[in-house]
Structure formats: C-alpha cells, structure tokens
Design an enzyme around this catalytic site. Structure first.
Site, mmCIF file in Angstrom:
data_model
loop_
_atom_site.group_PDB
_atom_site.id
_atom_site.type_symbol
_atom_site.label_atom_id
_atom_site.label_comp_id
_atom_site.label_asym_id
_atom_site.label_seq_id
_atom_site.Cartn_x
_atom_site.Cartn_y
_atom_site.Cartn_z
ATOM 1 N N HIS A 159 0.865 -1.174 0.000
ATOM 2 C CA HIS A 159 0.000 0.000 0.000
ATOM 3 C C HIS A 159 0.904 1.227 0.000
ATOM 4 O O HIS A 159 2.008 1.173 -0.504
ATOM 5 C CB HIS A 159 -0.925 -0.031 1.219
ATOM 6 C CG HIS A 159 -1.797 -1.225 1.244
ATOM 7 N ND1 HIS A 159 -2.878 -1.385 0.418
ATOM 8 C CD2 HIS A 159 -1.750 -2.349 1.993
ATOM 9 C CE1 HIS A 159 -3.457 -2.533 0.658
ATOM 10 N NE2 HIS A 159 -2.789 -3.135 1.613
ATOM 11 N N THR A 160 0.411 2.294 0.612
ATOM 12 C CA THR A 160 1.203 3.520 0.677
ATOM 13 C C THR A 160 2.593 3.263 1.257
ATOM 14 O O THR A 160 2.712 2.697 2.336
ATOM 15 C CB THR A 160 0.489 4.542 1.574
ATOM 16 O OG1 THR A 160 -0.868 4.598 1.175
ATOM 17 C CG2 THR A 160 1.127 5.905 1.424
ATOM 18 N N GLN A 161 3.603 3.661 0.534
ATOM 19 C CA GLN A 161 4.960 3.467 1.039
ATOM 20 C C GLN A 161 5.653 4.787 1.328
ATOM 21 O O GLN A 161 6.724 4.820 1.894
ATOM 22 C CB GLN A 161 5.789 2.704 0.002
ATOM 23 C CG GLN A 161 5.100 1.448 -0.450
ATOM 24 C CD GLN A 161 5.927 0.224 -0.156
ATOM 25 O OE1 GLN A 161 6.689 0.205 0.794
ATOM 26 N NE2 GLN A 161 5.777 -0.797 -0.974
#
Lengths: 320, 278, 283
Positions: free
Chosen positions: A92-94
């Site tokens: 997901h968001t990194q």
C-alpha cells in the site's frame, strides 16, 4: 471396515458404497466411479510416454503448440517464466506524496495555541501555498496535521462525518479534544495494522469548557501517542522542541505561561522553522483554544534577517 | 375495506383483483392515528413541528424527541410507528453520509427525498417485509433554497409548501391553505406552526401535550453552528436545529390565547343565538 | 382470546394498522416479575423482584450490569435480555476504545431500539420478548430509560415493568415529584416501596427475592443481592409486605392478577400462578 468410511481416503470411500456390484467391479474399469480413476491413470501414463517420443522427434519439430514461436529449449535452455511470477507481496502507501511540514502546539495556563504553515510540498517543490492544515472540530478542539495532504483531507472527511453523527442525538453530549484525539489515534493505529497507514503526524489541541484544562496530544502514522506541555511534528520536533522546552519544561511552567508569551514563543519557533526547514512557508495559520472556544488567525513571519546566511558556504554570490 | 376476509390483504406485495396493495393501505392506517405533524416551507427556511401527547407525567419533558437531524442542513419529522420512524431516519442519515463520501458535498433535499422514496417503496415489493408504518416530512435547504417533501408508506412523495400528517392532518391542512408561503418568514412560521398544532389538537380527548418544533435556518445562533464551516468541512451554511426555547414558548402562549379567544367568541355567538331562539 | 388472520407474523398489518405480533411480544414482559427504576438529581436506582422456579432452585437474575456507569433490569424472556445486554456491553466497550468515553446512556439505548425494530419488520424474525429498564449516569447526569420489544424507548423519572407493575407505577406517579432531592438510600427506599406494591397479598420482599442496583454521579454501579439487601429492607421497616393502600386497591378492583392491564391470558398457557413454571424462562 465399511463403518469407518469417514476416516478413509476417497479411493477407499468408494469401496464403502452400499452396492456390492461396485466393489466387485472396481478393478474392471467398467463403472462410472472407477472409470474416472482409470482415465486418470491412462491419460497420465499415456502422456508421459508420448512426451518421451516427442523429445526424440523434437530435433526436427516441437509438437507442443505452446513452444511454437519461442526459443528452442535445446538451444537456449528452458524458458524462464519467472517474470510471470505474481506472488509479490501486496503493498500500500509506502511514502507520502504531497506533504505539509511541522505543526507546533504549546499549552499555556488557560488553553493551548497551535500553529501550522500553509505550504504543501511536492518533494522539494513548494507546490501549493494556501493549504489549511488546522481543522476546528466542534467548539473546543483544533486538529493540526503534518505529512501527506490527501491523507489529511481524508481524515478531515472522517472528522466531519464524526461531528455530524455526534449531533444526531441532540442530547448535549459533545466531543472534546481527548475524545477526538483518541478517535484519530484509533484510526491511525488501525490503518497501520492494515499496512496501509495514513501518512500523517497529528496534534490535537483543546480546552475543557468547564474546567478550562488545556489538552495537547500527538499521534503519528504508526499510532504512537504522546503528550507533553509543548509538542511539534516534523522538522519542528528537531528544531522547535528544544526552544519550546526551555520555556515550558513541565506542567508547572504551563501554569505560569500567559497567552501572550505562548503566542510570542510560537512566533519565534515558526520563524526558526522558516529559516531552517526548507519545506516550510512564510505564511502560517494559528488557533488558540480556551474554555470560551476557538479563535483562529493567519500570520506572516516578520522581521526577517538573512544575514546569517552569508556565512553559509554556497549561499548567494560568494567568492571563496 | 370491502376486501377484508378475501385473503388479498394478508400479504405484502400482493395485488387484489382490483389492483390494490392492502398492506400498504393498512400501513397508512398506522399513520392516521399518529401525532399531528406538520412542515412549512417559508421564504427563508423550513419549519417542522409536531404535537407530542404527554402519556405519563413520569416521562422526562423534552426528552423522547420525534424530530431528528439528518445532516446539518436537513431535518425529518415522522408520524406513525415511532420505531419505524427511527429506522427510516437512520437510513436517511446513511444516505446523507454516503453522498458526502462520494461527492464531498451536502446532499440536495430533492435527491435525499428521491432516495428515501425508493427506500420506502422497496418495502412494498416483498412478502418478506412490511411497509413502513409512517409518513415522513423531510425539510431542508440547498443551493435552490428551502425545500419540503412528504414521503408516504407506498414510497410516493411530493414537494410541498406546507405538509401535514397524523391525526389532525385535515384541520392542519385547511389552516395551512390559508397561509401565503411565498411571503411567510421563519419567525412568522413559528407562530403559525404553533397555532396550527393547537387548532388541530383534539380537545375532546383532553390530553396534555407539548409542541416539538425545529427549523432550518441560515442564521443560526448556536455555538455548534458557529464552530462549523471552516475549511475542510462540508456544509452549505443551513442548520437544522431546535427553534429557540423562548421563541417557541412565546408562540405557544400566543397560540393558546388565540384559540381560547376563538372559543369564547363561539360561545358568545351560541348564547346569542339561543337568546334569539327564545 | 381468539386468533385473527393478521397475527401470524410481524410483517402483516391489521386493517387498523396494528402489528399483533409486536403487541403480543409486549405481553411477554408482563409474564415476568416486576422491576422498578427511578432517578434523583444524583442517582438512578433499579429494584427488582426475583422468582425462583422451584423451592430448591436458585432465584433468577433480574439485573445485569453493563458497564461501570450502566446497568439494566429486565422483565420477560431473560435469554433475549442477555442478547441485548451483550450487545450493550459491546457498544459500551467500543465507546471506551474509540473515544475513551463511557457510552452516553441515550445512545446505547437507541442502539438496542434500532436492533429491536428490525425484528418487527422482517419475515422469519420475531420481536424480542423482554422489557428493560436501563439506568445509567453520563456527562449529562443520571438517566432512566424504558425499552420495549416494539423498539420504543422512553426516558422516565420513574418507571416500572413486569407483572402487576401498574401498582408500582401508581406509587411512582404519586411520589416522583420528591425524587430529585432525596438521598441515595431514600431513593432505593422509594423503589422498594413501589416494588412492594406489586406483590401478591401473601408475599413479601426478602433478602432472597429482592435485587437492587444503584449508580450515581461519581459513583460506579453497585448491585446488592442476598444478605446485602438486608440493610435496605431494614430501612423499609414494617414487615416487607405490601402497603395497606395497595392491598385496598386490590380488594377494590377484585383482582387476582393485578390492578392493571396485566390480565394475563397467556399465563394459563405457561403454568400456574403468574406464569411461572420450571421450564419458564421469563423472569
């Protein structure tokens, strides 16, 4: 043996069919159940034998359609299928994309002051210069967010909906800063446990309308919460905190700090951040929360002096 | 009601040979005994009001509300089965929240009325559910100004200048028809609504009642409204809230007085007439 | 009592717009023994009459604590009450987890009301067969709510549910105006007096059959059963039997089953007396 059918494998289970005819005929490949097994054995042995034949013949021609038009195994080695491997972990968001920098919060004897500038950066580019990062939540709470701006906006949506739901019962109950802070911390912690964090660090500031007790608390993208008389997120945690702690080291210092002094202190820290944090902006929003409610405003850094910069190697037109 | 006993009224979603869905009609019956509830569309807002009979003096006054907030800018009043009204209200709230999530905007009143009409209609389609035993008066305001809708158990809904449902609806309707909705202001509306509730009240039953009244206004004085509307909040500036207590009390007092005077007048004329007869 | 065509399920309206299955569910409350709730400016008290199904059996639970600031008393089907109270406990914990706030009383009551309404609108479901009195304290002070299987909820200064509860209501209606300023003990005492009026003539309140719970501003919910009830019964004095007034009322109305709407037609189906039998799950 038939009675223990449940613990047997499929093969044996077929033996336990009540029809004795089935039992007798099992090895003759003539009943439907048995013939399935027969087909299976037949096709696999047939194929393997066929395969061997083809390997010999493949010198002249590959009869497997999936091999046509592809590099020959005997010349180039087995085809490397690994690029088709899709068993990568889901991510997901990194990293944050458009970001806001520091938020400052300082408790004083009758309330709290909180401030955040209006810049939203895209990497090192100051992409937007009019972003409001302070959100008033109800009558006595302000939430300031650093980090990813779109995640902040999503959080604002959650808080707006939360406020509306809170008003449904019309029963004089209200959410104040401690409740809002707890709610945000649960949301952030839950998202980090889904490995899909909201990339923010948040300050929640408020005052109790009855006791006038100031409230200030921090929560970050991992769900870590922390409280202190003065708090800062982002670069402020490094640059402003040391200054703030000189003035409000503990709760006793808080009870001696006036609103005017707290305001001056925040102005000073915002100035330091403007000088030294390359992602900061010259214009910032502030909010003061006391038992009487919230007052907000906007300010620009005043009395700037960039003289010190002349000492810095690489700044301006220097001759070294 | 001639079809009672013919079996066509025993299940929802079944038509009788003459094309009626009796279960929906029976649901309407549940409303007809409900408390008188009205909505007024004024020039500068909406008024919702209902007559709340005090069935026991042990009840906490002011608690047990019948009018609810859907979103900041929309209110709903229901008459009929109270729990059904609560369910319907909750659904409307979900719709409003869903609209916000999708569009980052306050739901227009017409859109909400449409969705709620569909929701009510869905409960007339299946034998596994029953229709709602309520009518709902939905009032709010959006970019097009104030709007008022009434939704019936069948799922039918219309827009109104003035709507009335419940036991005293006939009396209330004929009073509403005397008003001029294009000129009526909220402040006048409060007084009219109080008066209408008093007129529609059934004196013969002689039960005590209190008036519950809310409005949708653009100039709310409440602290909550003042605290709303910063950047990051979705709000169109209209607020559904209780009519300020003093205002409601004043309007109730006036309504009561006007009604008593009317009664006295009637009494006098009657006596005069009797004199004449003698 | 005879059947009509419209009382088979809760998805059929009668021609008058009534839902009989829901009305019958309300009757189930009256099968249970009485519970009384009342509130002052600072406290809410619940008192309830426990039954024992048989001489050697235990007395049944009438009061269920939900949280430190919240408890319920029940009348009717106790398994249904357990479902609802478990749900309330979940709501309560969710509120503490999500907002670090004890759940506001009205909200948890609304939550079970919404849950109950669904059971009155879908085929294959039945309404809950239990009435609850919910007592709790929150930011806005002490509150007492009554919950009904129809999904109806109402906030009261004083309320009574269960068998012969009309007598208790009569007592409350006569004396509730003094409740706001009474002390903690006096509040319980008023509750006991109201409860006592629901007793049959040869019965009395004892440490075995009386259950008390009280919660106040800054004071966690406390439940009293068994010997711990004695202190309150002693305060009640006399002999714990029904007041003369209630007895007179009974005689005047020539009632066996209660001076109110408690005409238990269903009681006959369940067993002798007020519908108590060993298999009976109503309390």
């Amino acid at each position: 043996m038939h009675r223990t059918g449940l613990s047997l494998g499929i093969h044996q289970l077929e033996h336990t069919q009540p029809s004795s005819r089935l039992n007798h005929h099992h090895h003759h490949h003539s009943t439907t159940t048995a013939s399935t097994n027969y087909l299976h054995t037949l096709s696999s042995s047939h194929l393997s034998q066929h395969h061997q034949d083809l390997q010999i013949e493949s010198i002249t021609m590959n009869q497997f359609p999936h091999g046509w038009g592809r590099p020959r195994d005997d010349v180039y080695g087995a085809y490397d299928n690994s690029y088709l491997n899709e068993s990568q972990p889901i991510t997901h968001t990194q990293r944050p994309i458009v970001t806001g920098t520091s938020v400052l919060g300082v408790k004083f004897k009758d309330g709290v002051i909180i401030a955040a500038d209006n810049i939203a950066s895209y990497g090192s580019l100051a992409r937007y210069d009019n972003v409001e990062r302070l959100l008033q939540v109800g009558t006595h709470t302000v939430v300031g967010a650093g980090g990813d701006i779109s995640d902040m906006q999503y959080l604002h949506l959650l808080l707006d909906n939360l406020l509306i739901k809170e008003q449904y019962p019309a029963d004089d109950h209200q959410l104040y800063a401690p409740q809002v802070h707890t709610y945000i911390s649960r949301v952030l912690y839950q998202r980090r446990n889904k490995f899909d964090p909201l990339w923010n660090s948040i300050l929640t500031a408020g005052a109790d309308p009855k006791t006038s007790e100031p409230f200030l608390s921090y929560v970050d993208l991992k769900g870590t919460t922390y409280s202190a008389p003065a708090l800062a997120t982002g670069y402020g945690a490094h640059l402003a905190i040391p200054i703030l702690r000189r003035h409000v080291a503990d709760e006793e210092a808080v009870s001696n700090l006036t609103q005017e002094d707290a305001q001056k202190l925040v102005e000073e820290c915002m100035k330091v951040l403007w000088y030294r944090d390359a992602r900061s902006g010259v214009k910032y929003s502030w909010a003061i929360i006391t038992k009487d409610g919230v007052t907000t405003g906007s300010k620009e850094i005043e009395n700037q002096s960039w003289k010190f910069a002349e000492m810095i190697k690489g700044y301006g037109a220097q001759n070294i | 009601m001639t079809s009672i006993g013919t079996g066509y009224d025993l299940s929802n979603s079944v038509f009788s040979p003459d094309g009626r869905n009796f279960q929906v009609e029976y649901a309407q019956k549940a409303v007809e005994n409900g408390p008188t509830t009205i909505g007024l569309r004024c020039k500068d807002g909406i008024i919702l009001a209902c007559e709340k009979l005090i069935t026991s003096k042990l009840l906490v006054p002011g608690s047990n509300k019948r009018i609810s907030t859907i979103d900041r800018h929309i209110g709903i009043a229901t008459s009929g089965l109270v729990p059904d009204g609560k369910h319907f209200t909750n659904r409307a709230r979900e719709e409003a929240i869903s609209w916000r999530r999708n569009f980052k905007d306050s739901v227009p009143v017409a859109s909400l009325a449409d969705r709620m009409g569909s929701y009510a209609q869905a409960y007339t389609l299946y034998s596994s559910v029953r229709p709602f035993g309520i009518t709902a008066i939905l009032g709010g305001a959006d970019d097009d100004g104030p709007a008022l809708y009434m939704i019936e158990p069948s799922g039918m809904y219309w827009g109104y200048f003035g709507a009335a449902t419940g036991k005293g609806r006939q009396a209330a309707k004929s009073e509403i028809e005397k008003l001029n909705p294009t000129e009526l202001t909220l402040l006048q509306g409060v007084k009219e609504a109080a008066r209408i509730i008093y007129v529609a009240h059934d004196d013969n039953k002689d039960k005590e009642f209190e008036i519950e009244m809310t409005w949708v206004t653009k100039d709310s004085k409440s602290a909550t409204a003042a605290a709303t509307g910063g950047k990051g909040m979705v709000w169109n500036g209209w607020v559904h809230e209780d009519v300020p207590k003093e205002l409601l009390e004043e309007a109730s007092k006036e309504a009561k007085k006007a009604l008593e005077e009317d009664d006295e007048d009637e009494g006098e004329t009657k006596e005069e007439k009797m004199d004449e007869d003698l | 009592m005879f059947r009509n065509n419209y009382d088979n399920d809760s998805v059929t309206f009668s021609p008058q717009g009534r839902i009989f299955q829901v009305e019958y569910a309300l009757e189930a409350i009256k099968q249970g023994s009485a519970a009384v709730g009342l509130r002052s400016k600072t406290h809410v008290a619940l008192v309830a009459l426990k039954r024992n199904a048989e001489e050697l059996g235990s007395y049944q639970k009438k009061i269920i604590p939900i949280d430190k600031h919240l408890g319920v008393a029940l009348a009717g089907l106790s398994p249904d009450a357990r479902v609802l109270s478990n749900f309330m406990r979940q709501q309560s914990m969710a509120s503490r987890l999500l907002y670090k706030r004890p759940v506001p009383v009205a909200r948890v009551v609304n939550a079970i009301a919404d849950k109950a309404q669904v059971n009155t609108q879908h085929y294959g479901k039945r309404p809950y067969g239990v009435g609850l009195l919910i007592a709790g304290v929150d930011e806005t002070g002490p509150h007492l709510w009554e919950f009904q299987p129809s999904g109806q909820i109402l906030e009261y200064f004083g309320a009574a549910i269960g068998a012969r509860s009309q007598s208790a209501r009569t007592y409350l209606e006569r004396s509730f105006e003094s409740f706001p300023d009474v002390s903690r003990d006096e509040l319980v005492l008023h509750g006991l007096k109201a409860l006592r009026d629901t007793l049959q003539q040869d019965r009395e309140l004892t440490t075995e059959n009386t259950s008390i719970a009280i919660v106040g501003i800054g004071e966690d919910l406390k439940q009293y059963d068994g010997p711990r009830v004695k202190r309150f019964l002693d305060l009640l004095g006399e002999d714990g039997t029904r007041s003369q007034r209630a007895a007179r009322l009974d005689t005047a109305m020539d009632v066996g089953g209660g001076a109110d709407d408690d005409d238990d037609e269903l009681a006959g189906l369940l067993g002798p007396g007020e519908g108590t039998s060993a298999m009976d799950t109503t309390e």
